[in-house]
Scaffold this motif. Structure first.
Motif: not given
Length: 227
Positions: A152-161, A192-204, A208-212
């Motif tokens: 569940s913790g890493i699930s958000f990383l799957s949307f990076l692509m 805007g999308s690049a910064v949004l992606f960076a924010v998403y990556f940090i949050s994801a 994921a780290k918390t799940g691990l």
């Protein structure tokens, strides 16, 4: 009365026969069943463990344990979803809004310097690196896939692509010649999308780290049962 290790092993074996996949879900169910068995034994000291366990199992009915499992799974997934969105929205809060605006401005200026084609190539490289990195990471952490907290913790990383694909789509669809308030439209969209992606990556990544870490904690807590 507190159950001993042998009795916990018996409950664990019963749970495993029911086909529950994730170890942390099994442990939640085990804790629940063990508490009920202990209550029965405390209420009736003459009752044997086997009888107390049998009564407890019977009390769940045919689908009772599966309902309990579904509730646990839903609870874990919701907890990580809340954690992710809390991290995500916090990066747009008052403390970080100026930083976010500065990053969009910096990205806009950088895009003007490197150009549309080079940024497109850079984005493709990022997609390839993300794919290879994901495959490599999946190999390294395969043992944690038995834990729903980790999954569940890493699930958000799957949307990076998907985020990178969306950025590429903006690059291709927005003409470089269009301007809005003297600003290049595709640069604004891409920045805007690049910064949004960076924010998403940090949050994801934080999620994921918390799940691990939680999975590691569960492994340590129940290492006697799952050694």
């Amino acid at each position: 009365m507190t159950l001993n290790q042998e009795q916990l092993f018996e409950i664990k074996a019963f749970i495993e026969k029911k086909g529950f996949t994730y170890i942390d879900v099994q442990m939640e169910i085990l804790d629940h069943i063990a508490s009920l068995v202990e209550e029965k034994l405390n209420a009736n000291p003459n009752l044997s463990f086997a009888d107390a366990a049998a009564e407890t199992y019977k009390s769940f009915g045919i689908t009772g344990l599966h309902n309990t499992s579904n509730e646990i799974i839903s609870s874990i997934n919701k907890r990580y979803s809340r954690y992710f969105w809390k991290n995500f929205t916090s990066l747009f809060g008052f403390r970080y809004i100026l930083i976010s605006c500065f990053l969009v401005f910096a990205a806009y200026k950088m895009l003007a310097f490197i150009g549309k084609d080079d940024f497109y190539k850079f984005n493709i490289i990022c997609m390839l690196v993300t794919t290879v990195g994901g495959l490599f990471a999946g190999f390294l952490i395969k043992d944690y896939k038995k834990y729903l907290s980790f999954k569940s913790g890493i699930s958000f990383l799957s949307f990076l692509m998907s985020g990178l694909f969306f950025t590429n789509l903006l690059i291709n669809k927005v003409p470089a010649s269009i301007t809005v308030f003297s600003l290049n439209a595709w640069q604004v969209a891409a920045a805007g999308s690049a910064v949004l992606f960076a924010v998403y990556f940090i949050s994801a990544f934080k999620t994921a780290k918390t799940g691990l870490n939680e999975s590691k904690s569960i492994i340590e807590k129940y290492k006697i049962l799952y050694a």
